[in-house]
Design a protein around this motif. Structure first.
Motif, PDB file in Angstrom:
ATOM      1  N   PHE A   7     -18.209 -19.122 -10.034  1.00  0.00           N
ATOM      2  CA  PHE A   7     -18.595 -18.775  -8.750  1.00  0.00           C
ATOM      3  C   PHE A   7     -20.046 -17.847  -8.947  1.00  0.00           C
ATOM      4  O   PHE A   7     -20.189 -17.079  -9.962  1.00  0.00           O
ATOM      5  N   SER A   8     -20.844 -18.135  -7.810  1.00  0.00           N
ATOM      6  CA  SER A   8     -21.981 -17.340  -8.133  1.00  0.00           C
ATOM      7  C   SER A   8     -22.319 -16.165  -7.011  1.00  0.00           C
ATOM      8  O   SER A   8     -23.468 -15.501  -7.127  1.00  0.00           O
ATOM      9  N   GLN A   9     -21.413 -16.024  -6.065  1.00  0.00           N
ATOM     10  CA  GLN A   9     -21.486 -15.152  -4.960  1.00  0.00           C
ATOM     11  C   GLN A   9     -21.605 -13.549  -5.632  1.00  0.00           C
ATOM     12  O   GLN A   9     -20.871 -13.293  -6.741  1.00  0.00           O
ATOM     13  N   ALA A  39     -15.855 -10.037 -16.522  1.00  0.00           N
ATOM     14  CA  ALA A  39     -17.298  -9.665 -15.889  1.00  0.00           C
ATOM     15  C   ALA A  39     -18.304  -9.685 -16.673  1.00  0.00           C
ATOM     16  O   ALA A  39     -19.437 -10.126 -16.423  1.00  0.00           O
ATOM     17  N   ARG A  40     -18.210  -9.569 -17.931  1.00  0.00           N
ATOM     18  CA  ARG A  40     -19.309  -9.539 -19.046  1.00  0.00           C
ATOM     19  C   ARG A  40     -20.266 -11.069 -18.826  1.00  0.00           C
ATOM     20  O   ARG A  40     -21.363 -10.864 -19.120  1.00  0.00           O
ATOM     21  N   THR A  41     -19.584 -12.054 -18.782  1.00  0.00           N
ATOM     22  CA  THR A  41     -20.356 -13.222 -18.661  1.00  0.00           C
ATOM     23  C   THR A  41     -20.780 -13.843 -17.383  1.00  0.00           C
ATOM     24  O   THR A  41     -21.155 -15.033 -17.182  1.00  0.00           O
ATOM     25  N   ARG A  42     -20.595 -12.874 -16.575  1.00  0.00           N
ATOM     26  CA  ARG A  42     -21.097 -13.219 -15.025  1.00  0.00           C
ATOM     27  C   ARG A  42     -22.016 -12.410 -14.376  1.00  0.00           C
ATOM     28  O   ARG A  42     -21.864 -11.281 -14.167  1.00  0.00           O
ATOM     29  N   PRO A  43     -23.582 -12.774 -14.565  1.00  0.00           N
ATOM     30  CA  PRO A  43     -24.651 -11.968 -14.163  1.00  0.00           C
ATOM     31  C   PRO A  43     -24.573 -11.586 -12.453  1.00  0.00           C
ATOM     32  O   PRO A  43     -24.866 -10.519 -12.177  1.00  0.00           O
ATOM     33  N   ASN A  44     -23.622 -12.174 -11.977  1.00  0.00           N
ATOM     34  CA  ASN A  44     -23.468 -11.812 -10.557  1.00  0.00           C
ATOM     35  C   ASN A  44     -22.316 -10.716 -10.279  1.00  0.00           C
ATOM     36  O   ASN A  44     -22.181 -10.253  -8.979  1.00  0.00           O
TER      37      ASN A  44
END
Length: 164
Positions: free
Chosen positions: A104-106, A128-133
């Motif tokens: 997800f990108s939100q 969380a580490r792999t999601r820049p969002n």
């Protein structure tokens, strides 16, 4: 639960912010991945992103087998502050979904207690580490995060643009 939060219940003319705690956080992640055009952002409190997955410390294989055999076993229900029986059909449904792998990108805020015995903070850190969002705040708190509510509110207020 995910079917109850369907595209029909989400507004068509504006995006929403989903706020979810524990299993509710998991549902928010799955919904954000499914309805990207209807959900603007997420606030997650101790999200159980590994619930019902292999290796989850609350569901060792022998406990799952006991649950299957009995049909229902008690789980602690934080809203009622007591154990309540939960039907095995719930588990069977949850293994169909994988919040940990959901994309997800939100923009997302996560608050996680490092003393949480229900949701391991290290799992949430990996999530969380792999999601820049995603912005993760690790707090000196337990699963309910009650000691951190003032800090959480301040961050959420800014995240949602409620501060002028």
């Amino acid at each position: 639960m995910l079917n109850q939060l369907s595209s029909e219940t989400l507004p068509h003319d504006q995006g929403v912010t989903l706020i979810g705690s524990s299993l509710g956080g998991t549902m928010a992640v799955l919904a954000a991945a499914r309805w990207t055009d209807r959900i603007d952002r997420l606030v997650l409190l101790a999200p159980a992103v590994m619930f019902a997955k292999d290796g989850h410390h609350l569901l060792p294989p022998e406990r799952i087998e006991e649950w299957r055999r009995k049909g229902a076993i008690p789980f602690f229900h934080y809203s009622y502050n007591e154990e309540r029986p939960l039907d095995f059909a719930f588990y069977e449904d949850t293994v169909r979904y994988d919040a940990f792998e959901a994309m997800f990108s939100q923009p997302t805020l996560i608050f996680q207690g490092v003393r949480d015995t229900s949701v391991d903070h290290r799992t949430v850190e990996r999530f969380a580490r792999t999601r820049p969002n995603v912005t993760l705040s690790l707090l000196d708190d337990d699963h309910q995060l009650t000691a951190s509510l003032p800090r959480i509110w301040n961050d959420v207020e800014a995240f949602l643009g409620l501060i002028e």
